[in-house]
Design a protein around this motif. Sequence first.
Motif, PDB file in Angstrom:
ATOM      1  N   LYS A  93       0.862  -1.175   0.000  1.00 10.34           N
ATOM      2  CA  LYS A  93       0.000   0.000   0.000  1.00 10.34           C
ATOM      3  C   LYS A  93       0.894   1.219   0.000  1.00 10.34           C
ATOM      4  N   ILE A  94       0.512   2.221  -0.762  1.00  6.63           N
ATOM      5  CA  ILE A  94       1.390   3.363  -0.936  1.00  6.63           C
ATOM      6  C   ILE A  94       1.530   4.186   0.337  1.00  6.63           C
ATOM      7  N   TYR A  95       0.524   4.139   1.195  1.00  3.12           N
ATOM      8  CA  TYR A  95       0.653   4.853   2.464  1.00  3.12           C
ATOM      9  C   TYR A  95      -0.167   4.130   3.531  1.00  3.12           C
ATOM     10  N   ASN A  96       0.530   3.639   4.545  1.00  2.00           N
ATOM     11  CA  ASN A  96      -0.097   2.999   5.697  1.00  2.00           C
ATOM     12  C   ASN A  96       0.844   3.137   6.886  1.00  2.00           C
ATOM     13  N   ASP A  97       0.591   2.403   7.940  1.00  6.75           N
ATOM     14  CA  ASP A  97       1.427   2.510   9.137  1.00  6.75           C
ATOM     15  C   ASP A  97       2.866   2.084   8.861  1.00  6.75           C
ATOM     16  N   TYR A  98       3.046   1.098   8.004  1.00  4.94           N
ATOM     17  CA  TYR A  98       4.408   0.660   7.698  1.00  4.94           C
ATOM     18  C   TYR A  98       5.190   1.742   6.952  1.00  4.94           C
ATOM     19  N   VAL A  99       4.562   2.380   5.969  1.00  5.86           N
ATOM     20  CA  VAL A  99       5.226   3.470   5.245  1.00  5.86           C
ATOM     21  C   VAL A  99       5.504   4.632   6.191  1.00  5.86           C
ATOM     22  N   GLU A 100       4.578   4.895   7.089  1.00  3.38           N
ATOM     23  CA  GLU A 100       4.784   5.976   8.061  1.00  3.38           C
ATOM     24  C   GLU A 100       5.976   5.669   8.971  1.00  3.38           C
ATOM     25  N   SER A 101       6.162   4.387   9.323  1.00  4.66           N
ATOM     26  CA  SER A 101       7.320   4.040  10.155  1.00  4.66           C
ATOM     27  C   SER A 101       8.629   4.273   9.403  1.00  4.66           C
ATOM     28  N   ILE A 102       8.640   3.996   8.087  1.00  5.98           N
ATOM     29  CA  ILE A 102       9.843   4.276   7.288  1.00  5.98           C
ATOM     30  C   ILE A 102      10.124   5.771   7.252  1.00  5.98           C
ATOM     31  N   LEU A 103       9.080   6.562   7.058  1.00 12.10           N
ATOM     32  CA  LEU A 103       9.266   8.013   7.021  1.00 12.10           C
ATOM     33  C   LEU A 103       9.685   8.553   8.374  1.00 12.10           C
ATOM     34  N   ASN A 104       9.149   8.005   9.443  1.00 12.26           N
ATOM     35  CA  ASN A 104       9.541   8.456  10.786  1.00 12.26           C
ATOM     36  C   ASN A 104      11.005   8.152  11.070  1.00 12.26           C
ATOM     37  N   SER A 105      11.486   6.998  10.632  1.00  8.42           N
ATOM     38  CA  SER A 105      12.894   6.670  10.839  1.00  8.42           C
ATOM     39  C   SER A 105      13.808   7.627  10.080  1.00  8.42           C
ATOM     40  N   ILE A 106      13.356   8.110   8.923  1.00  3.97           N
ATOM     41  CA  ILE A 106      14.140   9.114   8.192  1.00  3.97           C
ATOM     42  C   ILE A 106      14.078  10.459   8.901  1.00  3.97           C
ATOM     43  N   GLN A 107      12.911  10.795   9.455  1.00  4.06           N
ATOM     44  CA  GLN A 107      12.739  12.088  10.105  1.00  4.06           C
ATOM     45  C   GLN A 107      13.534  12.196  11.400  1.00  4.06           C
ATOM     46  N   ASP A 108      13.559  11.120  12.206  1.00  2.00           N
ATOM     47  CA  ASP A 108      14.266  11.200  13.478  1.00  2.00           C
ATOM     48  C   ASP A 108      15.750  10.853  13.357  1.00  2.00           C
ATOM     49  N   GLY A 109      16.232  10.584  12.145  1.00  2.00           N
ATOM     50  CA  GLY A 109      17.645  10.324  11.954  1.00  2.00           C
ATOM     51  C   GLY A 109      18.068   8.884  12.127  1.00  2.00           C
ATOM     52  N   THR A 110      17.138   7.978  12.426  1.00  2.00           N
ATOM     53  CA  THR A 110      17.489   6.565  12.547  1.00  2.00           C
ATOM     54  C   THR A 110      17.992   6.011  11.225  1.00  2.00           C
ATOM     55  N   SER A 111      17.383   6.425  10.148  1.00  2.00           N
ATOM     56  CA  SER A 111      17.825   6.063   8.803  1.00  2.00           C
ATOM     57  C   SER A 111      18.310   7.312   8.080  1.00  2.00           C
ATOM     58  N   PRO A 112      19.309   7.181   7.216  1.00  2.00           N
ATOM     59  CA  PRO A 112      19.792   8.370   6.497  1.00  2.00           C
ATOM     60  C   PRO A 112      18.765   8.880   5.501  1.00  2.00           C
ATOM     61  N   LYS A 113      18.860  10.142   5.204  1.00  2.00           N
ATOM     62  CA  LYS A 113      17.974  10.725   4.197  1.00  2.00           C
ATOM     63  C   LYS A 113      18.443  10.303   2.802  1.00  2.00           C
ATOM     64  N   PRO A 114      17.549   9.807   1.988  1.00  2.00           N
ATOM     65  CA  PRO A 114      17.967   9.323   0.664  1.00  2.00           C
ATOM     66  C   PRO A 114      18.297  10.472  -0.277  1.00  2.00           C
ATOM     67  N   ASP A 115      19.269  10.224  -1.146  1.00  3.40           N
ATOM     68  CA  ASP A 115      19.563  11.174  -2.224  1.00  3.40           C
ATOM     69  C   ASP A 115      18.618  10.977  -3.396  1.00  3.40           C
ATOM     70  N   VAL A 116      18.174   9.741  -3.581  1.00  4.92           N
ATOM     71  CA  VAL A 116      17.195   9.416  -4.625  1.00  4.92           C
ATOM     72  C   VAL A 116      16.148   8.504  -4.008  1.00  4.92           C
ATOM     73  N   LEU A 117      14.884   8.852  -4.184  1.00  4.61           N
ATOM     74  CA  LEU A 117      13.771   8.049  -3.691  1.00  4.61           C
ATOM     75  C   LEU A 117      12.921   7.643  -4.889  1.00  4.61           C
ATOM     76  N   VAL A 118      12.905   6.336  -5.197  1.00  2.00           N
ATOM     77  CA  VAL A 118      12.131   5.803  -6.320  1.00  2.00           C
ATOM     78  C   VAL A 118      10.891   5.128  -5.744  1.00  2.00           C
ATOM     79  N   LEU A 119       9.720   5.592  -6.154  1.00  2.10           N
ATOM     80  CA  LEU A 119       8.454   5.147  -5.570  1.00  2.10           C
ATOM     81  C   LEU A 119       7.559   4.493  -6.614  1.00  2.10           C
TER      82      LEU A 119
END
Length: 433
Positions: A93-119
């Motif tokens: 699904k293009i947006y659900n709780d799992y996608v939100e968890s990926i975005l949250n990890s990018i926002q809080d710095g747990t995961s690096p910010k991507p230079d290229v995001l292919v969706l």
Amino acid sequence: MAIYRKNDVKDLLRQEYVLLLGDSVQRSIYKDMVVLSQGNRFLSHRELKTKGEPTFCGDKLVKRSELTNGIHYREEREYVTKDLHLKFCFLTKIYNDYVESILNSIQDGTSPKPDVLVLNSCLWDITRYGPNSMASYQENLQKLCTRLQEILPTTTLVLWRTTLPVSEDVRGGFMTKDAEYRKDMLRLDVMRANYFAYNIMNKFSYDVADLYYHFQFQLHRQARDGVHWNMYAHRRVTNILLSHIANAWDVPDPVLPWHNNSKINFNESDVMFNRTNVLCEAYGHLDSTKKVISPIRAPSRKKPTDHQSAGILYSDVYTVPDDIHVEEEYEILNPKLSESSKVMLPSAPYPDKDAGPSSSGPLRLRRNRISTTGYKQPGRASKMIKERLRKERESEIARLGQRDANHLERFDKPMVGRWVRSHLVRNRQRYYY
């Protein structure tokens, strides 16, 4: 569109982090990028079909749920070297709780910010979430783009990949029995979803790679399930995406691999469409003398390459009964014959008694699966077929008269099953032998 090889990929994506979010087709794109970054070869058939393996060409399986075709399946893969960083996350699904968890990890710095995001995510969204899934799909795209604007820097290249075409007979993992009602309209739904996604991405000033446009006339590269694609198609997808990234970053296209070879001269259109001979020349050689054996064997002449050619070949030679589906797979039993040298059956109302088959032999087709009527034809006529022939013979005798009965008797013999595919032609007056 340029042709990228191993060194070109490393030069373009050096020290860059590329994050790919999407379905199984997106996973194959991730795998093709990994393979291309290691050498100038194609993905193998086994590599395209496998999912959830512990490692692939040196990458790491970060997370994986139980192997199912359900909407809760999760798979995360990551490939990290000193020159390249690729990561893939499987979405249903293009947006659900799992996608939100990926975005949250990018926002809080747990995961690096991507230079290229292919969706990309579409087929699961519009088939597995109820009758109002198309409206929900548009709302989720709006929510996703809003969140991306909040957490990603302006230097991140957000690239939406439109969904590739699907065939009429779709057999992907997302197409369960509950989603069968969407099967007939799925091709049109994909076009609608691509249209909605393009407008939304354009509204948020995100890039769009319209792969539907590029592959709508290359369905011969589609897999038999009607959803996935072969190794040549995925290499073209990789070249399109890398060319799009290079254009966004104002990086010049790489020179063609054969630019210094005066004996090789491809048309510009052949290079743009990534035709098979162009791809094999670009990725099928390690050097000027040694060739790499293709990981997928060339299509055999014993089997049609796709369902469409099987249907055309079958319907041109025989009259197709109502109970036979030409989309199913057939096997040509005479390997000496090709589609260009088909042997047409006699056109006379009844063949002569002494007239045998042609020198090259008849073109015989054998079904690989049991017919929908519940019988198969293994070389000798089954009881059901002989009973049908007997009834048809009696009706023909009653209508035509006894003078033609001797011509009809031969069709009661057991050997008929070897030669007769459809025992009556469309006008119900002639037999094919």
